[in-house]
Enzyme design. Structure first.
Site, PDB file in Angstrom:
ATOM      1  N   GLU A   9       0.803  -1.229   0.000  1.00 40.48           N
ATOM      2  CA  GLU A   9       0.000   0.000   0.000  1.00 40.48           C
ATOM      3  C   GLU A   9       0.830   1.270   0.000  1.00 40.48           C
ATOM      4  O   GLU A   9       0.459   2.265  -0.624  1.00 40.48           O
ATOM      5  CB  GLU A   9      -0.917   0.069   1.244  1.00 40.48           C
ATOM      6  CG  GLU A   9      -1.887  -1.076   1.372  1.00 40.48           C
ATOM      7  CD  GLU A   9      -1.336  -2.136   2.296  1.00 40.48           C
ATOM      8  OE1 GLU A   9      -0.112  -2.371   2.251  1.00 40.48           O
ATOM      9  OE2 GLU A   9      -2.109  -2.714   3.058  1.00 40.48           O
ATOM     10  N   ASP A  82      -2.043  -5.267   3.304  1.00 44.07           N
ATOM     11  CA  ASP A  82      -2.239  -5.623   4.719  1.00 44.07           C
ATOM     12  C   ASP A  82      -3.088  -6.884   4.905  1.00 44.07           C
ATOM     13  O   ASP A  82      -3.972  -7.176   4.102  1.00 44.07           O
ATOM     14  CB  ASP A  82      -2.904  -4.459   5.459  1.00 44.07           C
ATOM     15  CG  ASP A  82      -1.939  -3.332   5.762  1.00 44.07           C
ATOM     16  OD1 ASP A  82      -0.724  -3.544   5.622  1.00 44.07           O
ATOM     17  OD2 ASP A  82      -2.394  -2.233   6.126  1.00 44.07           O
ATOM     18  N   ASP A  84      -5.725  -7.789   6.449  1.00 48.87           N
ATOM     19  CA  ASP A  84      -7.095  -7.673   6.942  1.00 48.87           C
ATOM     20  C   ASP A  84      -8.022  -7.512   5.749  1.00 48.87           C
ATOM     21  O   ASP A  84      -7.575  -7.533   4.599  1.00 48.87           O
ATOM     22  CB  ASP A  84      -7.243  -6.506   7.923  1.00 48.87           C
ATOM     23  CG  ASP A  84      -6.796  -5.177   7.322  1.00 48.87           C
ATOM     24  OD1 ASP A  84      -6.629  -5.100   6.086  1.00 48.87           O
ATOM     25  OD2 ASP A  84      -6.607  -4.204   8.085  1.00 48.87           O
ATOM     26  N   GLU A  86      -9.622  -4.966   4.547  1.00 44.65           N
ATOM     27  CA  GLU A  86      -9.338  -3.795   3.718  1.00 44.65           C
ATOM     28  C   GLU A  86      -8.134  -4.068   2.814  1.00 44.65           C
ATOM     29  O   GLU A  86      -8.131  -3.714   1.637  1.00 44.65           O
ATOM     30  CB  GLU A  86      -9.086  -2.567   4.583  1.00 44.65           C
ATOM     31  CG  GLU A  86     -10.316  -2.011   5.277  1.00 44.65           C
ATOM     32  CD  GLU A  86     -11.393  -1.526   4.320  1.00 44.65           C
ATOM     33  OE1 GLU A  86     -11.054  -0.917   3.283  1.00 44.65           O
ATOM     34  OE2 GLU A  86     -12.579  -1.763   4.608  1.00 44.65           O
ATOM     35  N   TYR A 307       1.871  -6.038  13.008  1.00 48.05           N
ATOM     36  CA  TYR A 307       0.717  -5.349  12.434  1.00 48.05           C
ATOM     37  C   TYR A 307      -0.165  -4.775  13.536  1.00 48.05           C
ATOM     38  O   TYR A 307      -0.481  -5.451  14.511  1.00 48.05           O
ATOM     39  CB  TYR A 307      -0.088  -6.314  11.562  1.00 48.05           C
ATOM     40  CG  TYR A 307      -1.145  -5.638  10.738  1.00 48.05           C
ATOM     41  CD1 TYR A 307      -0.815  -4.574   9.901  1.00 48.05           C
ATOM     42  CD2 TYR A 307      -2.470  -6.052  10.779  1.00 48.05           C
ATOM     43  CE1 TYR A 307      -1.782  -3.948   9.127  1.00 48.05           C
ATOM     44  CE2 TYR A 307      -3.439  -5.437  10.010  1.00 48.05           C
ATOM     45  CZ  TYR A 307      -3.092  -4.382   9.181  1.00 48.05           C
ATOM     46  OH  TYR A 307      -4.053  -3.757   8.431  1.00 48.05           O
ATOM     47  N   ARG A 309      -3.297  -3.424  13.498  1.00 52.91           N
ATOM     48  CA  ARG A 309      -4.770  -3.530  13.515  1.00 52.91           C
ATOM     49  C   ARG A 309      -5.125  -4.970  13.824  1.00 52.91           C
ATOM     50  O   ARG A 309      -5.182  -5.825  12.936  1.00 52.91           O
ATOM     51  CB  ARG A 309      -5.360  -3.077  12.173  1.00 52.91           C
ATOM     52  CG  ARG A 309      -5.156  -1.593  11.926  1.00 52.91           C
ATOM     53  CD  ARG A 309      -5.851  -1.109  10.656  1.00 52.91           C
ATOM     54  NE  ARG A 309      -5.596   0.314  10.458  1.00 52.91           N
ATOM     55  CZ  ARG A 309      -4.605   0.807   9.727  1.00 52.91           C
ATOM     56  NH1 ARG A 309      -3.772  -0.017   9.128  1.00 52.91           N
ATOM     57  NH2 ARG A 309      -4.435   2.105   9.603  1.00 52.91           N
ATOM     58  N   HIS A 354      -3.952 -13.588  13.664  1.00 55.17           N
ATOM     59  CA  HIS A 354      -3.180 -12.377  13.940  1.00 55.17           C
ATOM     60  C   HIS A 354      -2.462 -12.518  15.272  1.00 55.17           C
ATOM     61  O   HIS A 354      -2.810 -13.332  16.111  1.00 55.17           O
ATOM     62  CB  HIS A 354      -4.108 -11.160  14.004  1.00 55.17           C
ATOM     63  CG  HIS A 354      -4.659 -10.764  12.669  1.00 55.17           C
ATOM     64  ND1 HIS A 354      -5.171  -9.520  12.433  1.00 55.17           N
ATOM     65  CD2 HIS A 354      -4.770 -11.446  11.506  1.00 55.17           C
ATOM     66  CE1 HIS A 354      -5.581  -9.455  11.171  1.00 55.17           C
ATOM     67  NE2 HIS A 354      -5.358 -10.611  10.606  1.00 55.17           N
TER      68      HIS A 354
END
Length: 776
Positions: A9, A82, A84, A86, A307, A309, A354
């Site tokens: 990203e 990432d 997740d 998103e 990470y 989140r 995670h």
């Protein structure tokens, strides 16, 4: 020739990853999302299976084109966004765009994920790729569709019924409800007075304090002593009985273990960062992103934390082993538990794949990287590092002592005993607390409150008994930390959304932050009242949490996303249609009647208008046209009085005359408070238009004249043309049109004819339109 292309990203992440890979890998950034819904009605079509109409995000199109060009010389495309939903969606959207541009022919595409940006993690991820998870993508699409359907249908209704520019959101609105309901609790709170009695005591020249716990054998409750008179009577009574002495009737000693807290997840990191560092949730996540994506330290660019989140408190086995090794080397075996400490994740839908937020290496101590970090980066990294180290250390041991002191010697039945109780604590063993305290006042709470050594039967000196007055307090307003915690407890939003929810409430001016506490604004209260009154199911905490659970279930392939959207949409749309017809604007804005204007006899009310809160004299039914006045910054619809409202109609105020005979008026306009004379307006800044005097106004007028005189370089009154000093240099103006003075010409030497020529040339030039803002 490059054979492998990796997409992430951000450029910072790309730079770090590039370091770990050879010449056969090119790493590029998409700069976030590359596609989004078209920003108009119809982007989600409920009549056609909730088909979603996407378009390329204009500001990122050049990065997509660069990726497409790089693909020409690559055989394999690795998507490393990432881990997740998103991140998964970003990869999917990029693939869809590249397919549409016919740039993926004969190319192999792979999805790779890693939870820390370190050499081993990156290489391990590339060695074990997978396909795009369509379940994660569908969960993101469902979330985006829900947010769109709420925003593009409920927000226009707010515009019609209250005023333009308002918005409602699937998670934003329940969060606003929390803030407004807490404010209502505070407003409804009834203060109660109560008293306690404290004894100042001395033993062997050591002074300490004991609090009255039992009076005549009965345990004292909070409101048993209600006023000063009652408290003083008890003080006199006990002082007379005690005769300057208290007797030790009981000594209790026990040791309490205090275990370390779990390593950080997103919400707890935001809470502790707010408490300890004063960082906002949004700022915390921004700094954490930098630490995750990579910092240039002695060994090069490296991700310092995993990470950020996440809602899981799990730690990888190799991370636990490294932590235990570090603790043994730096603190000793006595601070290390026999077995690794395992924490249980509280969130029912936590993604256990995670990890918690932790340093990528325990041996990378805060001090060792301090010189490479900005101050805010260092503070957050140190907080994460200390919390992670502490979670695998032994508990702290707290020695607690409680002593009962009676006004009489030990009683057999205890019925008539008056007992003061003193407590003390000492930290017997620091354990994990040598590394980390959860909040600023931990040491104060667990600090050394030492009592002198006493045993049953001992006698101590009573210096005095003091009555202490107290008042009950309303529940506190939400801070960022407590709001994040409450959002998490209710299941509103997910780790990646807390910071956005909070910043949206402030950007929309639904809440303001004063002394680090959230206050709802008038417009926030009106919007909340409208939504809870007419759309209660959709701002209900349980409903919002169930939707979040559904999105998680979609991501795990346990539910299909279309039926969930169908179940939501039909009743929601029907409610929109019904309320558009049945709810009047008067009902929506919740006008508050203040009383009757003594001059006109018309009703006075406070209400929300197109430009904010205001008061009104009169109504549609009044013979005279209603009068309007905006509220002052410190006034609110719910609290403004009739007298305060009537004062607002004293504007515009006539202050007097200038020496030239012009009338001076003070008032408030679109751009704030001002004074006016001879058709000229002068901002009065922080001066109050209700109290400003003629002398003060004349001073401001004189200052303005002097400033204007300095601004005018040359004037041609006969043609109404001036040459003025502007922000970007001298320019000519006739009051309607402007023309820059060329740099090679002297403004002072220009003739009227030359200036008129410049203005004519400026009129002939086509005006350039303002560049469009990038679509969000």
């Amino acid at each position: 020739m490059s054979k492998n292309l990796i997409i992430v990203e951000s450029p910072a992440k790309a730079k770090t990853i590039k370091k770990y890979l050879g010449k056969d890998f090119e790493v590029m950034a998409s700069y976030g999302h590359v596609r989004d819904l078209i920003p108009k009605k119809g982007a989600v079509d409920p009549e056609n299976g909730f088909m979603m109409k996407y378009q390329e995000i204009e500001k990122n199109s050049r990065y997509v084109n660069a990726i497409g060009k790089a693909l020409e010389t690559a055989d394999t495309l690795f998507l490393a966004t990432d881990p997740d939903r998103e991140g998964e969606a970003i990869s999917w959207h990029l693939l869809e765009l590249l397919k549409n541009k016919k740039l993926l022919a004969n190319k192999t595409t792979k999805r790779v994920v890693f939870y820390e940006i370190t050499k081993n993690a990156v290489k391990e991820a590339i060695a074990h790729p997978r396909d795009i998870s369509i379940d994660l993508v569908n969960a993101q699409q469902a979330r985006r569709a829900l947010d769109y359907l709420v925003g593009f249908n409920l927000s226009p209704l707010l515009w019609k019924k209250i005023h333009r520019g308002l918005s409602a959101g699937r998670v934003q609105s329940p969060a606003l409800r929390l803030v407004c309901e807490r404010e209502q609790e505070i407003e409804n709170f009834k203060i109660r007075e109560y008293w306690t009695l404290e004894a100042d005591v001395e033993s062997n020249k050591e002074k300490f304090i004991a609090k009255l716990a039992y009076l005549s054998g009965k345990r004292l409750k909070q409101f048993d002593i209600e006023n000063d008179t009652q408290a003083q009577e008890i003080v006199n009574h006990l002082t007379q009985i005690a005769q300057g002495k208290l007797y030790v009737t009981k000594v209790e000693k026990k040791q309490r273990r205090r275990n370390p807290t779990a390593p950080f997840i997103t919400s707890t990191l935001q809470q502790e960062s707010s408490r300890q560092l004063g960082f906002s949730a949004k700022y915390t996540m921004s700094i954490a992103q930098q630490l995750y994506e990579g910092i240039n330290i002695e060994e090069g660019a490296v991700g310092l934390i995993t990470y950020m989140r996440t809602d899981s408190v799990n730690l990888a086995q190799e991370a636990i082993e490294e932590l235990r090794s570090f603790i043994t080397q730096h603190f000793g075996k006595n601070d290390l538990p026999n077995q690794p400490r395992v924490f249980k994740t509280q969130a029912k839908n936590a993604q256990e794949a995670h990890e918690a937020i932790r340093p990528t290496s325990a041996y990378r101590t805060p001090e060792s990287v301090k010189t490479y970090l900005k101050p805010e980066q260092f503070k957050l990294y140190e907080l994460i590092w200390r919390r992670t180290i502490a979670c695998q250390m032994n508990p702290a041991l707290i020695d607690m002592v409680a002593i009962n002191l009676s006004t009489q010697t030990i009683s057999k039945d205890g019925e008539n005993e008056n007992i003061f109780r003193a407590t003390g604590t000492t930290i017997a063993y620091l354990g994990y607390m040598i590394v980390y305290q959860e909040k600023k006042d931990d040491l104060k709470e667990e600090g050394q409150k030492i009592l002198p050594p006493l045993k049953e039967g001992d006698k101590v000196n009573l210096i005095q008994i003091r009555p202490e007055q107290h008042f009950t307090e309303p529940p506190p307003r939400y801070s960022e930390a407590s709001l994040v915690k409450t959002l998490e407890e209710y299941g509103i939003g997910r780790p990646s959304t807390y910071a956005t929810i909070i910043s949206t409430l402030q950007q929309r001016e639904y809440t303001i932050l004063e002394n680090k506490r959230f206050h709802p604004t008038d417009v926030g209260k009106v919007v909340n009242h409208f939504l809870t009154e007419h759309f209660n199911p959709y701002v209900d905490y349980d409903f919002t949490a169930r939707l979040e659970d559904d999105l998680d279930a979609i991501s795990r392939a346990e539910k299909d996303w279309i039926p969930i959207l169908e179940k939501f949409w039909e009743p929601f749309y029907n409610q929109i249609q019904q309320k558009e017809q049945s709810v009047s604007r008067e009902e929506a804005i919740q006008a508050r009647e203040l009383g009757i204007d003594p001059k006109s006899g018309n009703p006075v009310s406070a209400r929300m208008g197109r430009y904010g809160p205001y008061v009104q004299i009169g109504s549609k039914e009044s013979e005279e046209k209603p009068k309007f006045a905006g509220l002052r910054p410190n006034q609110k619809i719910e609290t403004i009085t009739l007298e305060e409202a009537i004062e607002l109609f004293k504007l515009p105020r006539e202050l007097g005359m200038t020496p030239d005979g012009d009338t001076v008026i003070a008032s408030i306009g679109r751009f704030g408070p001002y004074v006016k004379y001879d058709s000229k307006y002068i901002s009065i800044g922080r001066e109050d238009p209700y109290t400003i005097t003629l002398d003060q106004a004349l001073d401001l007028i004189e200052e303005k004249k002097l400033a204007d005189a300095k601004k005018v370089i040359k004037s041609f009154p006969e043609a109404s043309i001036q040459i003025l000093n502007g922000r970007y240099g001298p320019y000519a103006t006739d009051g309607k049109n402007n023309a820059r003075i060329p740099k090679d010409q002297s403004a002072e030497e220009l003739t009227l004819a030359a200036i008129q020529d410049l203005l004519a040339q400026a009129l002939e030039k086509p005006k350039t339109s303002r560049s469009k803002k990038a679509k969000k």
